[in-house]
Design a protein around this motif. Sequence first.
Motif, mmCIF file in Angstrom:
data_model
loop_
_atom_site.group_PDB
_atom_site.id
_atom_site.type_symbol
_atom_site.label_atom_id
_atom_site.label_comp_id
_atom_site.label_asym_id
_atom_site.label_seq_id
_atom_site.Cartn_x
_atom_site.Cartn_y
_atom_site.Cartn_z
ATOM 1 N N LEU A 2 -0.708 -34.222 5.235
ATOM 2 C CA LEU A 2 -1.915 -33.421 5.368
ATOM 3 C C LEU A 2 -2.129 -33.058 6.821
ATOM 4 O O LEU A 2 -2.675 -32.027 7.141
ATOM 5 N N ARG A 3 -1.691 -33.904 7.708
ATOM 6 C CA ARG A 3 -1.729 -33.557 9.124
ATOM 7 C C ARG A 3 -0.538 -34.218 9.782
ATOM 8 O O ARG A 3 -0.583 -35.368 10.188
ATOM 9 N N SER A 198 1.095 -28.906 8.528
ATOM 10 C CA SER A 198 -0.117 -29.296 7.799
ATOM 11 C C SER A 198 -0.256 -28.461 6.535
ATOM 12 O O SER A 198 0.398 -27.422 6.374
ATOM 13 N N ASP A 200 -3.583 -27.206 3.909
ATOM 14 C CA ASP A 200 -5.044 -27.231 3.734
ATOM 15 C C ASP A 200 -5.476 -26.968 2.299
ATOM 16 O O ASP A 200 -6.641 -26.733 2.022
ATOM 17 N N GLU A 227 4.819 -30.209 2.571
ATOM 18 C CA GLU A 227 3.464 -29.664 2.711
ATOM 19 C C GLU A 227 3.032 -28.934 1.441
ATOM 20 O O GLU A 227 1.876 -29.017 1.014
ATOM 21 N N ASN A 231 -0.315 -29.379 -1.430
ATOM 22 C CA ASN A 231 -1.157 -28.344 -2.037
ATOM 23 C C ASN A 231 -1.086 -28.377 -3.559
ATOM 24 O O ASN A 231 -2.108 -28.286 -4.246
ATOM 25 N N ARG A 236 -5.806 -32.626 -0.759
ATOM 26 C CA ARG A 236 -7.008 -32.459 0.069
ATOM 27 C C ARG A 236 -8.267 -32.596 -0.790
ATOM 28 O O ARG A 236 -9.221 -33.281 -0.402
#
Length: 343
Positions: A2-3, A198, A200, A227, A231, A236
């Motif tokens: 996520l980061r 990352s 989002d 990544e 998603n 998130r």
Amino acid sequence: MLRFLCLLSVFTLVAQPESGTAQSVEGQAIDSQAVQALQSLQRLDQRMHATGYRLVAANAEFCKETVPHLGILLHDLQQYGDQDTARIALGFSSPIAINAVAPDSPAAVAELAVGDGLTAIDGIAVQDIAADTEKLSNEKPEYRQIAAVKAKLIEAAVDGEAVLTIQRGGISQQVILAPRTTCPSQFQIRVSTKREASADGKIVSISSTLAEYVRSDDELAAIAAHELAHNLLKHRERLNAQKVNRGFFGQFGKSAKRIKAAEIEADRLSVWLMANAGYDPQAAIRFWTRYGKQHGKGIFSASTHYRWKKRVKLFDEEIAKMKQMEPVAGKFAPPLLAANAAK
């Protein structure tokens, strides 16, 4: 992740010209270094766009949610500080133009090309496509028009086909594109001196420095697939619902355990996404082995992440599972996506 953040050596997009720092094109003086920097960034954009499209297109049948995709990446002259240099370096045919075309996409089949100007969508001139300043309030002013045009393009694709008016070499032509169904997610290169990536929930971002660090398209796909997995698994949203702390205190207690669980899931799913898109899943092992040996400290020694040797073992386990399966039409059904779809 996520980061995904690690402080490493600095890379600059600006290459040194062989001689001089200024050139003249059609009587206009331009900075050679600025031209090379923009063209280097464009090549990264094109590589990232092609990799991302290949991942989301190949795995569409396993995604609970899907979106229409035309395979083009647009950019706006307004995005660039020195618009005269950008126009020359990047070959804009009109203020909003094609920056990348994904191979085997509807845009590629229609023979659209980088530099083609986009002047209208379904008969509506791009300059007449109004940017919703309320919805786009988080966007910088210079990005609002391109965001509005992209939204209009998606709207046209949802209806089954998009009629684009393209400007090329001073000649205008109409092109009809039938979208391809893909998994959701957009992909972008973000200029940064840090090696980081990352997700989002909607966009996968990979830094320019990290994109230059990888040794092959397969390694780039390994990072992008990780990544993308975040998603697709809605990590998130799930972590937000659990009120996970992503700050300093997120390195401890329940927050750290939940973040680590999401990271493990993303690693497990990533190699399945890679294999389905025709990338070598062993590239994830090669990348993290090399990276871990060189840069084993930092965030990846924190409680929210496996250290590199455990990650490599995890990839081996998932690849072994695939080898025991019989692919259907060359594809492996990822267990994590099946479990996610059942929720």
